[in-house]
Design a protein around this motif. Structure first.
Motif, PDB file in Angstrom:
ATOM      1  N   ALA A 114       0.815  -1.219   0.000  1.00 37.92           N
ATOM      2  CA  ALA A 114       0.000   0.000   0.000  1.00 37.92           C
ATOM      3  C   ALA A 114       0.851   1.272   0.000  1.00 37.92           C
ATOM      4  O   ALA A 114       0.444   2.296  -0.557  1.00 37.92           O
ATOM      5  CB  ALA A 114      -0.938   0.005   1.203  1.00 37.92           C
ATOM      6  N   PHE A 115       2.036   1.223   0.609  1.00 34.37           N
ATOM      7  CA  PHE A 115       2.876   2.419   0.762  1.00 34.37           C
ATOM      8  C   PHE A 115       4.268   2.193   0.180  1.00 34.37           C
ATOM      9  O   PHE A 115       5.254   2.715   0.682  1.00 34.37           O
ATOM     10  CB  PHE A 115       2.970   2.799   2.248  1.00 34.37           C
ATOM     11  CG  PHE A 115       1.642   3.084   2.877  1.00 34.37           C
ATOM     12  CD1 PHE A 115       1.023   4.315   2.696  1.00 34.37           C
ATOM     13  CD2 PHE A 115       0.995   2.114   3.624  1.00 34.37           C
ATOM     14  CE1 PHE A 115      -0.204   4.575   3.272  1.00 34.37           C
ATOM     15  CE2 PHE A 115      -0.238   2.372   4.210  1.00 34.37           C
ATOM     16  CZ  PHE A 115      -0.842   3.606   4.029  1.00 34.37           C
ATOM     17  N   ARG A 116       4.320   1.430  -0.894  1.00 39.43           N
ATOM     18  CA  ARG A 116       5.587   0.997  -1.495  1.00 39.43           C
ATOM     19  C   ARG A 116       6.571   2.134  -1.774  1.00 39.43           C
ATOM     20  O   ARG A 116       7.729   2.070  -1.399  1.00 39.43           O
ATOM     21  CB  ARG A 116       5.278   0.233  -2.788  1.00 39.43           C
ATOM     22  CG  ARG A 116       6.478  -0.282  -3.500  1.00 39.43           C
ATOM     23  CD  ARG A 116       6.076  -0.959  -4.808  1.00 39.43           C
ATOM     24  NE  ARG A 116       7.216  -1.542  -5.443  1.00 39.43           N
ATOM     25  CZ  ARG A 116       7.468  -2.829  -5.483  1.00 39.43           C
ATOM     26  NH1 ARG A 116       6.639  -3.680  -4.945  1.00 39.43           N
ATOM     27  NH2 ARG A 116       8.544  -3.285  -6.075  1.00 39.43           N
ATOM     28  N   ARG A 171       7.085   9.425   8.215  1.00 35.36           N
ATOM     29  CA  ARG A 171       6.186   9.481   9.373  1.00 35.36           C
ATOM     30  C   ARG A 171       5.393   8.178   9.336  1.00 35.36           C
ATOM     31  O   ARG A 171       4.759   7.866   8.340  1.00 35.36           O
ATOM     32  CB  ARG A 171       5.266  10.684   9.298  1.00 35.36           C
ATOM     33  CG  ARG A 171       4.295  10.729  10.463  1.00 35.36           C
ATOM     34  CD  ARG A 171       3.473  11.990  10.585  1.00 35.36           C
ATOM     35  NE  ARG A 171       3.153  12.629   9.346  1.00 35.36           N
ATOM     36  CZ  ARG A 171       3.080  13.948   9.197  1.00 35.36           C
ATOM     37  NH1 ARG A 171       3.337  14.748  10.206  1.00 35.36           N
ATOM     38  NH2 ARG A 171       2.764  14.469   8.029  1.00 35.36           N
ATOM     39  N   VAL A 172       5.444   7.428  10.429  1.00 35.21           N
ATOM     40  CA  VAL A 172       4.812   6.114  10.500  1.00 35.21           C
ATOM     41  C   VAL A 172       3.820   6.104  11.662  1.00 35.21           C
ATOM     42  O   VAL A 172       4.168   6.492  12.784  1.00 35.21           O
ATOM     43  CB  VAL A 172       5.868   4.997  10.707  1.00 35.21           C
ATOM     44  CG1 VAL A 172       5.207   3.640  10.837  1.00 35.21           C
ATOM     45  CG2 VAL A 172       6.891   5.003   9.578  1.00 35.21           C
ATOM     46  N   THR A 173       2.610   5.665  11.380  1.00 33.76           N
ATOM     47  CA  THR A 173       1.614   5.473  12.420  1.00 33.76           C
ATOM     48  C   THR A 173       1.341   3.978  12.521  1.00 33.76           C
ATOM     49  O   THR A 173       1.181   3.303  11.503  1.00 33.76           O
ATOM     50  CB  THR A 173       0.312   6.236  12.099  1.00 33.76           C
ATOM     51  OG1 THR A 173       0.614   7.626  12.012  1.00 33.76           O
ATOM     52  CG2 THR A 173      -0.742   6.017  13.173  1.00 33.76           C
ATOM     53  N   VAL A 179       2.405   4.618   6.291  1.00 29.28           N
ATOM     54  CA  VAL A 179       3.750   5.146   6.097  1.00 29.28           C
ATOM     55  C   VAL A 179       3.639   6.332   5.162  1.00 29.28           C
ATOM     56  O   VAL A 179       3.093   6.220   4.064  1.00 29.28           O
ATOM     57  CB  VAL A 179       4.700   4.083   5.489  1.00 29.28           C
ATOM     58  CG1 VAL A 179       6.098   4.656   5.313  1.00 29.28           C
ATOM     59  CG2 VAL A 179       4.729   2.823   6.346  1.00 29.28           C
ATOM     60  N   GLU A 180       4.156   7.471   5.600  1.00 28.14           N
ATOM     61  CA  GLU A 180       4.081   8.698   4.797  1.00 28.14           C
ATOM     62  C   GLU A 180       5.481   9.235   4.556  1.00 28.14           C
ATOM     63  O   GLU A 180       6.272   9.385   5.486  1.00 28.14           O
ATOM     64  CB  GLU A 180       3.253   9.732   5.556  1.00 28.14           C
ATOM     65  CG  GLU A 180       3.082  11.035   4.830  1.00 28.14           C
ATOM     66  CD  GLU A 180       2.320  12.058   5.656  1.00 28.14           C
ATOM     67  OE1 GLU A 180       2.157  13.174   5.152  1.00 28.14           O
ATOM     68  OE2 GLU A 180       1.908  11.765   6.796  1.00 28.14           O
ATOM     69  N   ASP A 181       5.778   9.512   3.285  1.00 28.06           N
ATOM     70  CA  ASP A 181       7.059  10.113   2.919  1.00 28.06           C
ATOM     71  C   ASP A 181       6.953  11.619   3.130  1.00 28.06           C
ATOM     72  O   ASP A 181       6.207  12.300   2.432  1.00 28.06           O
ATOM     73  CB  ASP A 181       7.394   9.797   1.463  1.00 28.06           C
ATOM     74  CG  ASP A 181       8.754  10.317   1.034  1.00 28.06           C
ATOM     75  OD1 ASP A 181       9.463  10.945   1.855  1.00 28.06           O
ATOM     76  OD2 ASP A 181       9.111  10.105  -0.142  1.00 28.06           O
TER      77      ASP A 181
END
Length: 150
Positions: A90-92, A102-104, A121-123
């Motif tokens: 999903a967040f490759r 930033r990881v939740t 996971v957000e870049d």
């Protein structure tokens, strides 16, 4: 004798606490606010947390069945992140190429090691450019633009 008044609760308003199941705000930063690595011992196991940091290591062992291990570093320490295959898919792009993430996810403790099991996971790598912004740094020689820098 009446009981002493309790101190005002810090954190979200009571309506927000009710929306979260009627519990008072926890003493650690709640998502989307980031929890510093040095405070990872505060939330209980299974708590939902958000962490952020520079990616200092990515590992994808062949024996891990698609699991990726990411180590983030912030100004207070390191955070171990486990990214399961479904989350990776999903967040490759963020997992592979992000320099600042930033990881939740959920906190997990095993054998005195704390991990965050990634849920999102957000870049946020573009935020690194803010370090070089001129905002208030003209007087700081570390950020001075010499002729070789343009």
């Amino acid at each position: 004798m009446p009981a002493p008044a309790s101190p005002p609760a810090s954190g979200p308003a009571p309506a927000a606490a009710c929306a979260a199941g009627g519990h008072r705000a926890q003493p650690w930063p709640q998502p989307p606010h980031c929890l510093p690595a040095a405070r990872l011992q505060e939330p209980p196991e299974g708590a939902r947390v958000t962490v952020a940091g520079l990616v200092i290591l990515r590992q994808r062992p062949g024996t891990a069945k698609g699991v990726i291990f990411v180590t983030l570093e912030d100004e207070t320490g390191v955070v171990n992140v486990i990214v399961w295959r479904k989350i990776y898919e999903a967040f490759r792009r963020a997992v592979i190429s992000g320099r600042l993430l930033r990881v939740t996810g959920r906190l997990q403790r095993a054998y005195s090691v704390t991990h965050v099991i990634a849920g999102t996971v957000e870049d946020i790598s573009p935020m690194l450019d803010l370090l070089l912004a001129e905002q208030g740094r003209r007087e700081d020689p570390a950020f001075a633009q010499g002729p070789e820098l343009g």
